[in-house]
Design an enzyme around this catalytic site. Structure first.
Site, PDB file in Angstrom:
ATOM      1  N   GLY A  10       0.785  -1.227   0.000  1.00 29.57           N
ATOM      2  CA  GLY A  10       0.000   0.000   0.000  1.00 29.57           C
ATOM      3  C   GLY A  10       0.814   1.273   0.000  1.00 29.57           C
ATOM      4  O   GLY A  10       0.246   2.366   0.062  1.00 29.57           O
ATOM      5  N   ARG A  49      11.700  -6.022  14.558  1.00 30.01           N
ATOM      6  CA  ARG A  49      11.771  -7.428  14.156  1.00 30.01           C
ATOM      7  C   ARG A  49      13.017  -7.651  13.314  1.00 30.01           C
ATOM      8  O   ARG A  49      13.725  -6.705  12.954  1.00 30.01           O
ATOM      9  CB  ARG A  49      10.543  -7.797  13.331  1.00 30.01           C
ATOM     10  CG  ARG A  49      10.329  -6.866  12.129  1.00 30.01           C
ATOM     11  CD  ARG A  49       9.216  -7.315  11.220  1.00 30.01           C
ATOM     12  NE  ARG A  49       8.871  -6.335  10.220  1.00 30.01           N
ATOM     13  CZ  ARG A  49       9.541  -6.097   9.100  1.00 30.01           C
ATOM     14  NH1 ARG A  49      10.650  -6.776   8.851  1.00 30.01           N
ATOM     15  NH2 ARG A  49       9.135  -5.184   8.235  1.00 30.01           N
TER      16      ARG A  49
END
Length: 429
Positions: free
Chosen positions: A163, A283
Site C-alpha cells: 500500500g 523485528r
C-alpha cells in the site's frame, strides 16, 4: 518431560525454514502455530509439527501453548509478523505469560502504528520526514498540500511496503487514496493513511540486535512509484563518520520507542540535512543472509539464543562484502518459463540463486514484497569483485512473460526477458 521445544507463532516463506533449521541445530524441537500451517511448504517437507490455531486470538494461543507445556519443556516462544505486525506483540504477551524472555509487547504495539511511532520519534528529536495522519480523502488532500508534493502515502499499520506509493501529482494522489480507501487494500486496523514528505537520498537499513548495531546495509528500490526492494550491499560503503552518524540515530530510536530486546531494523535515507528515519521495524529484517555472509554472524541463531535465555554472540568471524538482487518482473502476464538459477548458482562466489515462482503463474504486480520472483546473492572480499560476480550470475537467469489474453480471447506474443538489466550496485529478493 520431552525435549525442549521452540514455539514459532506463524511461519515465514522467506526465513521460516532458517529458523526451523537453527532451532534444530540448537537441540530444540520447533513447533509452528499457524492459522493455516499448509501455507508454509517447508513444514511438511522437513517433517515439522504444525498446529492449526487462531493466531490473531491471544487466548487461543495461550491455551495451545499451555497444552504443549504438558508434553514439552517450552524453552522459548517467538514468531513472525506475517502481514500483521501486531502478531509480534502477541508473541511478547505470550512470553510474559509463561515467564520467558521476549519483546515488550507495549513497545511493539506503539512501534507498529506508524503514526504513533512518528510521534514518539519526533518527541525525542530524531530527524525524520514531515508527516500527517488522514482518515479520509479530504484529509489526505489537505495533508499533501501542507507538506507539498511529491508525498508518500502509506497505511498507518502494515508491512512489506504493501500500500506504499509515491504520489508525484494530484492525479496520483487521488488515485492512490481511492485505492487505499475504496476497498481494494486489506486493512488490519481501522483505515488511516500516513502522508509523508518524500525524503530524497540513498536508502539504508541498520541491523540491530539488542542495543548493538551489527551493521548498515545500502538498499535500492525498483522503479517508482512503488518501493519494492531490488538490491542491497552489506556492509554499505560508508565513511566512518557516515556510519557513526546513522548508527547513533538508529540507537536513539530504540530509546524513543522503548525497544532494545532482540532484533530491530531501522530504515533511513541520507538527505541533504543528514540521515532521516523512514521506519523502525521491531523485528528481524526479511533477509539476514547478507549479514551472515559478510560477517559470519548468524542473526537467526543468535536471536533464538536470546529467546531461550542464552547469551548471544555477535562477534564477527570475518569481514567480506555481500550483495544481492531481487528478480522483479517488468510487466504483468503469465510466466511462460524461467530458468538459469542452477547456472547462476554455479558461478564462483554466488552464495545462493533462488527462483521462488513456478512457470504458468499469473503475475499481477502489487508494488510490494510479493512481486519478487526470486533472488541472487554473492559474496567476496571486495565490493568490486562481488558486484562483478553478481552481475555475471544475474545475467544467466532469464524468463518470458506472456501478456494476458485480450478481450477477444487471443494471446499476444510472448515477451521474453533474456536477462534482467544488470544493476551497477548490488542485488536481492
Amino acid at each position: 518431560m520431552s525435549r525442549k521445544a521452540l514455539i514459532l507463532v506463524e511461519g515465514h516463506r522467506g526465513i521460516g525454514l532458517l529458523y526451523v533449521q537453527a532451532a534444530q541445530r540448537l537441540g530444540l524441537r520447533p513447533i509452528t502455530l499457524s492459522a493455516d500451517p499448509s501455507q508454509y511448504d517447508y513444514l511438511a517437507a522437513q517433517g515439522i509439527e504444525g498446529i492449526r490455531v487462531e493466531t490473531d486470538n491471544l487466548d487461543a494461543l495461550t491455551h495451545e501453548c499451555s497444552q504443549l507445556s504438558s508434553k514439552y519443556h517450552i524453552a522459548g516462544i517467538t514468531g513472525f509478523t506475517a502481514l500483521d505486525e501486531s502478531l509480534y506483540a502477541k508473541v511478547g504477551r505470550l512470553c510474559r505469560h509463561f515467564g520467558l524472555p521476549g519483546p515488550t509487547p507495549e513497545s511493539i504495539e506503539r512501534c507498529c502504528n506508524k503514526f504513533t511511532q512518528r510521534q514518539l520519534l519526533a518527541n525525542a528529536g530524531i530527524p525524520m520526514p514531515m508527516y500527517r495522519l488522514a482518515t479520509d480523502a479530504a484529509g489526505v488532500e489537505r495533508s499533501a498540500a501542507e507538506i507539498g508534493l511529491p508525498v508518500i502515502l502509506k497505511p498507518a499499520a502494515g508491512s512489506g511496503s504493501s500500500g506504499v506509493r509515491l504520489c508525484r501529482d494530484g492525479n496520483e494522489l487521488t488515485e492512490h487514496t481511492a485505492f487505499l480507501l475504496g476497498g481494494k487494500h486489506i486493512w488490519w486496523s481501522p483505515p488511516a493513511i500516513l502522508v509523508e514528505e518524500f525524503a530524497q537520498g540513498p536508502h539504508y537499513v541498520a541491523h540491530l540486535m539488542g542495543n548493538e548495531v551489527i551493521g548498515i546495509e545500502a538498499a535500492g528500490f525498483g522503479p517508482p512509484p512503488h518501493f519494492v526492494f531490488r538490491e542491497g550491499t552489506f556492509p554499505a560503503p560508508l565513511t566512518s563518520d557516515e556510519h557513526r552518524h546513522m548508527a547513533d540515530v538508529s540507537l536513539s530510536c530504540l530509546g524513543a520507542l522503548g525497544l532494545g530486546w532482540g532484533p530491530t531494523c531501522v530504515e533511513l535515507r541520507c538527505t541533504k540535512r543528514g540521515p532521516v528515519v523512514i521506519e523502525v521495524n521491531p523485528r528481524m529484517s526479511g533477509g539476514p543472509e547478507p549479514v551472515q555472509l559478510a560477517y559470519g554472524i548468524d542473526l537467526i541463531t543468535e536471536h533464538i539464543k536470546l529467546v531461550i535465555g542464552d547469551q548471544c554472540n555477535l562477534r564477527r568471524s570475518h569481514s567480506h562484502i555481500s550483495v544481492w538482487q531481487s528478480l522483479l518482473p517488468d510487466r504483468d502476464g503469465i510466466l511462460d518459463w524461467i530458468d538459469g538459477d542452477s547456472r547462476a548458482a554455479a558461478v564462483p562466489g554466488v552464495a545462493e540463486a533462488k527462483i521462488s515462482i513456478e512457470p504458468k503463474t499469473r503475475i499481477i504486480r502489487k508494488g510490494d514484497h510479493r512481486d519478487s520472483m526470486g533472488y541472487v546473492i554473492a559474496v567476496s572480499p571486495s565490493l568490486a569483485q562481488t558486484q562483478a560476480i553478481l552481475q555475471r550470475a544475474v545475467e544467466l537467469i532469464s524468463w518470458s512473460i506472456i501478456p494476458f489474453p485480450t478481450s477477444s480471447g487471443e494471446e499476444q506474443s510472448a515477451a521474453p526477458r533474456l536477462s534482467p538489466p544488470a544493476q551497477a550496485a548490488s542485488a536481492k529478493r
